[in-house]
Design a protein around this motif. Structure first.
Motif, PDB file in Angstrom:
ATOM      1  N   TYR A  17      87.167  -2.855  54.200  1.00 21.11           N
ATOM      2  CA  TYR A  17      86.114  -1.859  53.985  1.00 21.11           C
ATOM      3  C   TYR A  17      85.705  -1.317  55.341  1.00 21.11           C
ATOM      4  CZ  TYR A  17      85.370  -3.039  49.078  1.00 21.11           C
ATOM      5  OH  TYR A  17      85.527  -3.202  47.740  1.00 21.11           O
ATOM      6  N   TYR A  18      85.078  -0.147  55.325  1.00 20.08           N
ATOM      7  CA  TYR A  18      84.536   0.403  56.559  1.00 20.08           C
ATOM      8  C   TYR A  18      83.236   1.140  56.265  1.00 20.08           C
ATOM      9  CZ  TYR A  18      86.702   4.866  55.153  1.00 20.08           C
ATOM     10  OH  TYR A  18      87.080   5.993  54.485  1.00 20.08           O
ATOM     11  N   VAL A  19      82.412   1.278  57.277  1.00 23.33           N
ATOM     12  CA  VAL A  19      81.128   1.957  57.144  1.00 23.33           C
ATOM     13  C   VAL A  19      81.364   3.447  57.313  1.00 23.33           C
ATOM     14  CG1 VAL A  19      78.812   2.236  58.096  1.00 23.33           C
ATOM     15  CG2 VAL A  19      79.890  -0.027  58.081  1.00 23.33           C
ATOM     16  N   ASN A  20      80.989   4.217  56.291  1.00 20.64           N
ATOM     17  CA  ASN A  20      81.163   5.659  56.399  1.00 20.64           C
ATOM     18  C   ASN A  20      79.843   6.415  56.375  1.00 20.64           C
ATOM     19  OD1 ASN A  20      80.922   5.034  53.613  1.00 20.64           O
ATOM     20  ND2 ASN A  20      81.608   7.085  53.133  1.00 20.64           N
ATOM     21  N   LYS A  21      78.733   5.714  56.118  1.00 20.39           N
ATOM     22  CA  LYS A  21      77.438   6.376  56.061  1.00 20.39           C
ATOM     23  C   LYS A  21      76.328   5.349  56.216  1.00 20.39           C
ATOM     24  CE  LYS A  21      74.700   9.370  53.080  1.00 20.39           C
ATOM     25  NZ  LYS A  21      74.625  10.060  51.783  1.00 20.39           N
ATOM     26  N   ALA A  22      75.264   5.754  56.865  1.00 25.07           N
ATOM     27  CA  ALA A  22      74.072   4.928  56.985  1.00 25.07           C
ATOM     28  C   ALA A  22      72.930   5.645  56.281  1.00 25.07           C
ATOM     29  CB  ALA A  22      73.724   4.692  58.440  1.00 25.07           C
ATOM     30  N   TYR A  23      72.193   4.916  55.463  1.00 16.66           N
ATOM     31  CA  TYR A  23      71.069   5.496  54.725  1.00 16.66           C
ATOM     32  C   TYR A  23      69.829   5.586  55.599  1.00 16.66           C
ATOM     33  CZ  TYR A  23      73.740   4.822  50.441  1.00 16.66           C
ATOM     34  OH  TYR A  23      74.699   4.867  49.474  1.00 16.66           O
ATOM     35  N   GLY A  24      69.019   6.583  55.368  1.00 14.64           N
ATOM     36  CA  GLY A  24      67.739   6.712  56.049  1.00 14.64           C
ATOM     37  C   GLY A  24      67.878   7.071  57.516  1.00 14.64           C
TER      38      GLY A  24
END
Length: 64
Positions: A17-24
């Motif tokens: 998996y990879y991080v594609n977006k951060a909330y807030g």
């Protein structure tokens, strides 16, 4: 407050998996080592774009 990152993208080639977006727009974010027993290995280059309050990013041990 530690905000969440979005891990819904799976990279079949690297089997991770990879991080594609951060909330807030928080001061602090934390990236997990694994999701559902599968490693989180990298962060998309635009995942934290426009996060003007970001001061601390705690990365999991598998991030390369």
């Amino acid at each position: 407050m530690i905000n969440e990152c979005y891990y819904d993208n799976y990279d079949k080639k690297q089997e991770c998996y990879y991080v594609n977006k951060a909330y807030g727009n928080a001061k602090e974010y934390e990236i997990s080592d694994e999701i559902k027993g599968i490693k989180v290995k990298y962060i998309d280059e635009k995942a934290f774009m426009d996060k003007t309050k970001l001061e601390t990013l705690k990365m999991g041990k598998n991030i390369t």
